[in-house]
Enzyme design. Structure first.
Site, short mmCIF file in Angstrom:
data_model
loop_
_atom_site.label_atom_id
_atom_site.label_comp_id
_atom_site.label_asym_id
_atom_site.label_seq_id
_atom_site.Cartn_x
_atom_site.Cartn_y
_atom_site.Cartn_z
N VAL A 136 -3.23 -1.22 6.32
CA VAL A 136 -1.84 -1.28 6.36
C VAL A 136 -1.07 -0.75 5.25
CG1 VAL A 136 -1.96 -3.33 7.85
CG2 VAL A 136 -1.86 -3.68 5.25
N GLU A 137 0.32 -0.57 5.33
CA GLU A 137 1.02 -0.01 4.18
C GLU A 137 0.59 1.23 3.83
OE1 GLU A 137 2.02 -2.58 1.02
OE2 GLU A 137 2.78 -4.31 2.29
N GLY A 138 0.14 2.16 4.93
CA GLY A 138 -0.36 3.43 4.50
C GLY A 138 -1.85 3.21 4.48
N SER A 185 2.12 -6.62 -3.14
CA SER A 185 1.52 -7.45 -2.15
C SER A 185 0.00 -7.47 -2.12
CB SER A 185 2.11 -7.23 -0.98
OG SER A 185 2.20 -5.65 -0.69
#
Length: 798
Positions: free
Chosen positions: A493-495, A374
């Site tokens: 985001v996502e870490g 993504s």
């Protein structure tokens, strides 16, 4: 002389990965030839036997040597929670394991087929994705509507954009990871808001979780509805007290009896508070992460089954949802939601009752795949937009009588833009290829997420510098301002990137990818003490030989520049050898950090982050080499490949030196310096000449420029900002020879300086250029002025 011979023998044994018996026999032969105590040789032999016998007799070795070390190791091993263990065991080890080994198998990497798209996927990109991009007006989305227009939402749902990862048998498109990535990348170059909207349901969310862990009934109910856009999903994980430390979520679900749809059933009473949930304000179904409790042990023996995932319709009583956050002015749907005493059936747990307490494992395994696709795709799309736009602008825009792209300061920025974009694309494609071949690369997904989002930020910053005032004046004509605002979102985001670098990449990688560390930890944790001791004894010996071998290879390749290393033939032969050399040095540095810091390495995040940088750049160079091979050595891409390799090598060298300077045990640091860079620091980064060539790729139309920005949506005409730049670029280049004739005439005194119109008219009258050539110059001037024009608005006070 004897000392030199002794060191040479030790090096030869280590380099050849000789086993313990060989070390023992060689030691005996050396003592026989040169006894250390010639006046009393029996003393030397006694010392030798006291060491050799316990080492070579397994029962004695385990009792006298391994067991004390085993006891200390178990005592000092930091306690590992269930969530930490599940995170470490999630996903698969792929090329990251080869890099940790110190001897990467290049044949293994190059034998992986080049990723490609199916005819159906290519048709989707050429049809619905192109149509969607034409529908997107990012200024209107961001500044006027603060949302996607209704017709865009409808188109996305009708064309199946939300079902790209859902198999065709469940009504989805069934696309590969590469196709999914290409779609997100193309949309991202047009609108980050639209890209995020399409990206999230196809990344970590209900569809991905259902595909791998859902019951058949859950799949049959939800997947077709998700694919058609009848259900709009969000995934609620982050809360006020659980961000990067998502495993500490305080949200709870208690197993109890309650009334649901008029019947008393066994279910879960949920209470939660979440924030930063993308698509949350418009979601119809919430993928919810919570900590499940079963105080009465109604579903099992554990009172605290642990983190659990469930699918919860957003319209249930007790749920508050719909308000929005404003993520730095990029208006994708994102907001908080909460639930108070929401009662749901047990079979809403993903995977049914069997999925109770399995949520963290599900999340970590799904994240390994979703994070690989993504954000790297979105970042690469942003990079390609900047490369295309900044390159054209730098050729079209003039100052001091020259295109600004001809100034070395601008060249430096353009080279970084092109080099980073090419590198992002190579890493994206190789990682997608691995996912499509069944890998779920947890450590590599963190690498590409971190480095692509960071490089997007670098590229956008450089692009803003090149565009100057044109970049900072927002309006419908502005190409980069909105993506500039969006850059921190991917970083966060996502870490969050700081923690991804300092804790996850190496912290997880050294345990998951190292040939021995995880196995040693498992041996120490084995409840069968005798079996654990036996495993630890075997692993410890192999680990020691592994470290000695990497030390010998790092020193040898350091002295020789890696030239004896086995490597594929071709223009990149030396880079393969250098990566092999640095892989051995990295494996040695990892073991040195583990040996000198032990369990405290977990808290020495700056050293861990530098080791993460080395591993990451080794992976990025591998991706560049793989791309160059897959494309059959295109000569015009060679400068881009070299730029990426040289930039990564320089960063690897810097990280090694920072580790050496900061290792607390200084003798170990001095030895590491000797083994890694015995002849000094060899890497200087991309030179000015290489920068000049790479920057030049962006300044004029060419096949290599088209390949660098392949997959980007490019408007067909001059009615859009990027289309205007592309139109002006072609016209400006066509006019340059005739403009040069006029400048030469002015220098010679044949023409007098004047306005553009006056100079053209005089040039035609004097026969310096023809009327047709004057028209070409005039069209270029008009196109230039139109391309560099910025928006202005009526004063707010009037």
């Amino acid at each position: 002389m004897m000392v030199i011979l002794l060191l040479a023998v030790i090096w030869l044994l280590a380099f050849s990965r000789a086993k313990l018996p060989a070390w023992t026999l060689v030691a005996a032969a050396l003592i026989w030839l040169w006894p250390v105590t010639p006046g009393a040789p029996w003393i030397t032999w006694l010392i030798f036997l006291l060491a050799a016998v316990p080492l070579n007799v397994p029962p004695l070795r385990k009792a006298w040597i391994t067991k004390p070390l085993f006891t200390v190791f178990r005592r000092r091993l930091p306690p590992m929670s269930r969530t930490e263990r599940e995170a470490l065991e999630a996903g698969t080890v792929w090329w990251d394991g080869e890099l940790f080994s110190g001897r990467p198998d290049w044949d293994k990497l190059l034998s992986l087929p080049a990723p490609g798209l199916s005819p159906k996927e290519e048709a989707f990109l050429a049809g619905p994705v192109e149509d969607l991009c034409r529908m997107l007006d990012d200024w209107r989305i961001c500044e006027e509507l603060r949302d996607l227009p209704p017709e865009v939402w409808r188109f996305i749902k009708e064309k199946g954009f939300f079902g790209m990862i859902i198999p065709e048998e469940h009504g989805g498109l069934g696309f590969s990871a590469l196709a999914h990535s290409q779609v997100i990348m193309k949309i991202a170059g047009r609108s980050v808001t639209a890209a995020v909207t399409v990206m999230v349901p196809n990344s970590l969310g209900p569809a991905e979780l259902l595909l791998h862990y859902g019951t058949e009934a859950q799949k049959d109910h939800y997947l077709p509805r998700l694919a058609r856009g009848e259900e709009l999903p969000c995934f609620a994980l982050t809360g006020p007290e659980a961000g990067s430390d998502a495993a500490s979520i305080p949200d709870t679900g208690t197993v109890c009896k309650g009334t649901f749809e008029g019947k008393e059933i066994l279910g879960i009473r949920l209470n939660w508070e979440k924030r930063y949930i993308t698509l949350g304000p418009v979601a119809t179904v919430i993928g919810l992460a919570f900590r499940l409790r079963d105080p009465e042990r109604l579903i099992g023996e554990r009172e605290e089954p642990g983190i659990t995932l469930a699918l919860v319709p957003a319209d249930l009583p007790g749920i508050t949802i719909g308000s929005r956050h404003d993520p730095i002015g990029v208006p994708f749907q994102n907001g908080p939601n909460r639930g108070e005493n929401v009662f749901v059936p047990l079979d809403w747990i993903i995977g049914g009752v069997a999925g109770a307490g399995q949520g963290w494992r599900m999340l970590m395994e799904s994240l390994a795949a979703g994070r690989s696709v993504s954000l790297p795709s979105l970042s690469t799309g942003g990079g390609k937009l900047v490369a295309r736009a900044a390159g054209a602008y730098a050729r079209v825009r003039r100052q001091f009588g020259l295109p600004i792209g001809r100034f070395e300061g601008i060249e430096e920025a353009l080279a970084r833009i092109a080099g980073h974009t090419y590198l992002m694309d190579a890493a994206r494609v190789m990682t997608c290829g691995a996912v499509d071949h069944g890998e779920r690369p947890s450590v590599i997904s963190a690498i590409v997420k971190y480095h692509c989002t960071e490089r997007m930020r670098m590229v956008v910053n450089d692009g803003m510098d090149v565009l100057g005032g044109s970049g900072i004046c927002l309006g419908p004509r502005n190409l980069l301002g909105r993506i500039y605002r969006a850059a921190p979102i991917g970083i966060t985001v996502e870490g969050a990137n700081i923690l991804t670098r300092s804790m996850i990449i190496f912290g997880q990688g050294v345990i998951r990818c190292h040939p021995y560390v995880l196995k040693e930890i498992q041996a120490a944790a084995n409840p069968d003490g005798e079996r654990g001791l036996a495993d630890f004894d075997r692993l410890l010996g192999n680990h020691l030989l592994f470290s000695l071998n990497n030390a010998a290879r790092a020193l040898f390749f350091g002295v020789t520049g890696g030239r004896p290393a086995k490597a594929p033939p071709g223009p990149m032969h030396r880079y393969y050898q250098v990566v092999t050399r640095l892989s051995a040095a990295f494996a040695l540095a990892a073991d040195a950090a583990l040996l000198t810091l032990g369990g405290t390495l977990k808290r020495r995040e700056r050293i861990s982050g530098r080791l993460a940088d080395i591993l990451s750049h080794l992976y990025l160079i591998s991706a560049l080499l793989k791309r160059f091979e897959d494309r059959q050595w295109p000569t015009d891409e060679l400068p881009l490949v070299r730029w990426g390799c040289e930039e990564s090598l320089m960063n690897i060298q810097m990280s090694f030196m920072e580790i050496i300077h900061n290792l607390p045990l200084r003798p170990a640091a001095w030895l590491l310096r000797l083994f890694v860079f015995p002849l000094g620091r060899p890497f200087a980064g991309p030179g000015d000449r290489l920068d000049h060539v790479v920057a030049g790729i962006l300044l004029e139309p060419s096949q290599v420029r088209d390949r660098l920005t392949a997959g980007l949506f490019i408007p067909a005409g001059p009615d859009e900002p990027l289309g205007r730049l592309e139109d002006a670029l072609v016209k400006v280049i066509a006019a340059e020879p005739f403009e040069q004739k006029l400048r030469d005439a002015v220098k010679k005194g044949s023409l007098r300086k004047g306005t553009d119109a006056e100079l053209l008219a005089a040039g035609v009258q004097a026969g310096i250029i023809t009327g047709e050539e004057a028209d070409i110059v005039q069209q270029a001037q008009e196109a230039r002025r139109e391309a560099i024009r910025v928006d202005d608005f009526p004063s707010l006070g009037k």
